[in-house]
Design a protein around this motif. Structure first.
Motif, PDB file in Angstrom:
ATOM      1  N   LEU A 164       0.853  -1.183   0.000  1.00 16.22           N
ATOM      2  CA  LEU A 164       0.000   0.000   0.000  1.00 16.22           C
ATOM      3  C   LEU A 164       0.893   1.238   0.000  1.00 16.22           C
ATOM      4  CD1 LEU A 164      -2.800  -0.895   2.590  1.00 16.22           C
ATOM      5  CD2 LEU A 164      -2.557  -1.579   0.196  1.00 16.22           C
ATOM      6  N   GLY A 165       0.511   2.235  -0.799  1.00 17.46           N
ATOM      7  CA  GLY A 165       1.273   3.459  -0.895  1.00 17.46           C
ATOM      8  C   GLY A 165       2.181   3.526  -2.107  1.00 17.46           C
ATOM      9  N   SER A 166       2.285   2.449  -2.857  1.00 19.61           N
ATOM     10  CA  SER A 166       3.105   2.467  -4.070  1.00 19.61           C
ATOM     11  C   SER A 166       2.387   3.244  -5.168  1.00 19.61           C
ATOM     12  CB  SER A 166       3.388   1.040  -4.540  1.00 19.61           C
ATOM     13  OG  SER A 166       2.172   0.388  -4.878  1.00 19.61           O
ATOM     14  N   PRO A 167       3.114   3.739  -6.166  1.00 20.39           N
ATOM     15  CA  PRO A 167       2.464   4.520  -7.227  1.00 20.39           C
ATOM     16  C   PRO A 167       1.432   3.723  -8.018  1.00 20.39           C
ATOM     17  CG  PRO A 167       4.836   4.873  -7.235  1.00 20.39           C
ATOM     18  CD  PRO A 167       4.572   3.739  -6.296  1.00 20.39           C
ATOM     19  N   SER A 168       1.633   2.423  -8.150  1.00 17.16           N
ATOM     20  CA  SER A 168       0.706   1.593  -8.914  1.00 17.16           C
ATOM     21  C   SER A 168      -0.346   0.976  -7.991  1.00 17.16           C
ATOM     22  CB  SER A 168       1.457   0.483  -9.640  1.00 17.16           C
ATOM     23  OG  SER A 168       2.170  -0.324  -8.717  1.00 17.16           O
ATOM     24  N   ARG A 169      -1.420   0.513  -8.605  1.00 20.57           N
ATOM     25  CA  ARG A 169      -2.489  -0.130  -7.838  1.00 20.57           C
ATOM     26  C   ARG A 169      -1.940  -1.367  -7.137  1.00 20.57           C
ATOM     27  NH1 ARG A 169      -6.882  -3.874  -8.191  1.00 20.57           N
ATOM     28  NH2 ARG A 169      -8.890  -2.974  -7.567  1.00 20.57           N
ATOM     29  N   PRO A 170      -2.195  -1.516  -5.842  1.00 18.84           N
ATOM     30  CA  PRO A 170      -1.630  -2.664  -5.127  1.00 18.84           C
ATOM     31  C   PRO A 170      -2.245  -3.985  -5.583  1.00 18.84           C
ATOM     32  CG  PRO A 170      -3.173  -1.490  -3.722  1.00 18.84           C
ATOM     33  CD  PRO A 170      -2.999  -0.655  -4.957  1.00 18.84           C
ATOM     34  N   PHE A 171      -1.435  -5.013  -5.539  1.00 20.34           N
ATOM     35  CA  PHE A 171      -1.910  -6.372  -5.762  1.00 20.34           C
ATOM     36  C   PHE A 171      -2.264  -6.957  -4.403  1.00 20.34           C
ATOM     37  CE2 PHE A 171      -1.255 -10.965  -6.091  1.00 20.34           C
ATOM     38  CZ  PHE A 171      -1.988 -11.259  -7.225  1.00 20.34           C
ATOM     39  N   PHE A 172      -3.378  -7.665  -4.317  1.00 22.30           N
ATOM     40  CA  PHE A 172      -3.798  -8.227  -3.032  1.00 22.30           C
ATOM     41  C   PHE A 172      -4.619  -9.484  -3.273  1.00 22.30           C
ATOM     42  CE2 PHE A 172      -6.875  -5.089  -4.431  1.00 22.30           C
ATOM     43  CZ  PHE A 172      -8.088  -5.737  -4.292  1.00 22.30           C
ATOM     44  N   ASP A 173      -4.787 -10.271  -2.219  1.00 20.92           N
ATOM     45  CA  ASP A 173      -5.585 -11.496  -2.275  1.00 20.92           C
ATOM     46  C   ASP A 173      -6.663 -11.447  -1.212  1.00 20.92           C
ATOM     47  OD1 ASP A 173      -4.200 -13.008  -4.351  1.00 20.92           O
ATOM     48  OD2 ASP A 173      -2.537 -13.127  -2.933  1.00 20.92           O
ATOM     49  N   VAL A 174      -7.867 -11.854  -1.594  1.00 19.76           N
ATOM     50  CA  VAL A 174      -8.985 -11.986  -0.665  1.00 19.76           C
ATOM     51  C   VAL A 174      -9.367 -13.465  -0.604  1.00 19.76           C
ATOM     52  CG1 VAL A 174     -11.357 -11.321  -0.140  1.00 19.76           C
ATOM     53  CG2 VAL A 174      -9.833  -9.693  -1.272  1.00 19.76           C
ATOM     54  N   ALA A 175      -9.598 -13.980   0.596  1.00 21.42           N
ATOM     55  CA  ALA A 175      -9.965 -15.387   0.768  1.00 21.42           C
ATOM     56  C   ALA A 175     -11.155 -15.507   1.705  1.00 21.42           C
ATOM     57  CB  ALA A 175      -8.780 -16.188   1.310  1.00 21.42           C
ATOM     58  N   GLY A 176     -11.885 -16.607   1.557  1.00 23.51           N
ATOM     59  CA  GLY A 176     -13.034 -16.887   2.401  1.00 23.51           C
ATOM     60  C   GLY A 176     -14.313 -16.925   1.587  1.00 23.51           C
ATOM     61  N   PRO A 177     -15.394 -17.378   2.205  1.00 22.37           N
ATOM     62  CA  PRO A 177     -15.492 -17.693   3.637  1.00 22.37           C
ATOM     63  C   PRO A 177     -14.963 -19.086   3.967  1.00 22.37           C
ATOM     64  CG  PRO A 177     -17.617 -18.027   2.581  1.00 22.37           C
ATOM     65  CD  PRO A 177     -16.704 -17.481   1.524  1.00 22.37           C
ATOM     66  N   THR A 178     -14.381 -19.214   5.151  1.00 27.95           N
ATOM     67  CA  THR A 178     -13.985 -20.495   5.720  1.00 27.95           C
ATOM     68  C   THR A 178     -14.703 -20.647   7.052  1.00 27.95           C
ATOM     69  OG1 THR A 178     -11.805 -20.481   4.678  1.00 27.95           O
ATOM     70  CG2 THR A 178     -12.074 -21.852   6.651  1.00 27.95           C
ATOM     71  N   GLU A 179     -15.367 -21.758   7.239  1.00 28.22           N
ATOM     72  CA  GLU A 179     -16.124 -21.974   8.478  1.00 28.22           C
ATOM     73  C   GLU A 179     -15.185 -22.109   9.659  1.00 28.22           C
ATOM     74  OE1 GLU A 179     -19.556 -24.985  10.355  1.00 28.22           O
ATOM     75  OE2 GLU A 179     -18.615 -25.412   8.413  1.00 28.22           O
ATOM     76  N   MET A 180     -15.504 -21.415  10.735  1.00 23.65           N
ATOM     77  CA  MET A 180     -14.737 -21.504  11.971  1.00 23.65           C
ATOM     78  C   MET A 180     -15.273 -22.632  12.839  1.00 23.65           C
ATOM     79  SD  MET A 180     -12.402 -19.048  11.992  1.00 23.65           S
ATOM     80  CE  MET A 180     -12.027 -18.668  13.706  1.00 23.65           C
ATOM     81  N   HIS A 181     -14.358 -23.385  13.465  1.00 23.84           N
ATOM     82  CA  HIS A 181     -14.717 -24.430  14.404  1.00 23.84           C
ATOM     83  C   HIS A 181     -14.323 -24.001  15.808  1.00 23.84           C
ATOM     84  CE1 HIS A 181     -14.610 -27.900  11.196  1.00 23.84           C
ATOM     85  NE2 HIS A 181     -15.393 -26.888  10.862  1.00 23.84           N
ATOM     86  N   ARG A 182     -14.995 -24.562  16.781  1.00 28.35           N
ATOM     87  CA  ARG A 182     -14.669 -24.224  18.161  1.00 28.35           C
ATOM     88  C   ARG A 182     -13.201 -24.503  18.451  1.00 28.35           C
ATOM     89  NH1 ARG A 182     -17.921 -26.098  23.648  1.00 28.35           N
ATOM     90  NH2 ARG A 182     -16.578 -24.985  25.118  1.00 28.35           N
TER      91      ARG A 182
END
Length: 279
Positions: A164-182
């Protein structure tokens, strides 16, 4: 929902701590954030603080009491943080904008989503094993990713190809949904932790200790291993306990660590709620 959370940051061998961390929650959703201001560029701590504030304020504004679309929220919040850093640089006539990594996660409706840019990581630990972790946006991680357009041997393995903050658009990854277990644990951390502590140790400590014990132990181990040249070391972790439990009701349902705090003389920053539990 019911969970326990603990966060801690230490300066290590650096002159200042450029890491930032925080969490917020409502009665139906919770947010966790770690940002690591990048050295080699000015005011990395400002970039990290802006990223933390942007994502957290967006969460507080939109989680009423939960988000319509957690994945979309995380993507938009990350891009908003990037744009706010660039605006700060323009407003202050900076030729080189401050830069930061970011990892953030949302837990809602018994599921988890996360987004990351750079090499701050999220670990999801279940039954003593790492069920999932983010893959760094670095040339080292490209070695095992199947990407063939870039030869990692030509570059420093620790160099990031996005932030974040670089001159070009940042590359990023989004993940989910993953079910949470106790008893699932999640940990978000800066590279000062994972670069010095093995994944096996991370999984073992998170699985066998409360988060209020595991995080200080992991950070201490990272500082010992790295020695006098240690990077800033930061982590926030959550144990998911009873997804079906009675939900929390409070006069002030949102907790966060947004206001910038003065740097302690010893270089250590702990959460105002060092072992908070929300139900």
């Amino acid at each position: 929902m019911k969970f326990s959370v603990f966060q801690l940051s230490r300066k290590g061998g650096r002159e200042k701590n450029e890491d930032r961390m925080g969490y917020s929650y409502t009665k139906e959703a919770c947010l966790f954030v770690v940002a690591d201001g990048m050295g080699g560029h000015p005011e990395g701590e400002v970039a990290a603080q802006l990223a933390l504030q942007t994502v957290s304020l967006d969460f507080q504004r939109l989680a009423r009491p939960k988000l319509d679309d957690p994945a979309e929220f995380l993507e938009n919040a990350l891009l908003s943080a990037h744009h706010n850093i660039l605006k700060y640089a323009i407003a202050n006539n900076m030729d080189d904008p401050p830069r930061t990594t970011l990892v953030a996660s949302v837990v809602q409706d018994g599921n988890i989503w996360w987004v990351h840019c750079g090499d701050s990581r999220l670990y999801l630990v279940r039954n003593g094993k790492v069920l999932a972790r983010t893959r760094d946006h670095s040339y080292m991680e490209l070695r095992g990713s199947g990407v063939t357009s870039i030869n990692p041997d030509r570059f420093n393995r620790n160099v990031l190809f996005t932030c974040l903050g670089s001159p070009s658009r940042p590359f990023f990854d989004v993940a989910g949904p993953t079910e949470m277990h106790r008893s699932d644990r999640i940990m978000l951390c800066s590279d000062g932790l994972w670069s010095s502590v093995s994944e096996t140790v991370i999984a073992r400590d998170l699985a066998n200790k409360s988060v209020s014990r595991a995080i200080p132990d992991l950070i201490d181990a990272a500082l010992r291993k790295a020695g006098a040249t240690s990077d800033n070391v930061t982590a926030v972790a959550m144990e998911w306990e009873m997804p079906g439990a009675e939900r929390f009701e409070s006069e002030d349902p949102v907790s966060d660590t947004l206001p910038p705090a003065p740097e302690p003389e010893a270089g250590d920053k702990a959460s105002p709620k060092p072992d908070a539990a929300a139900t």
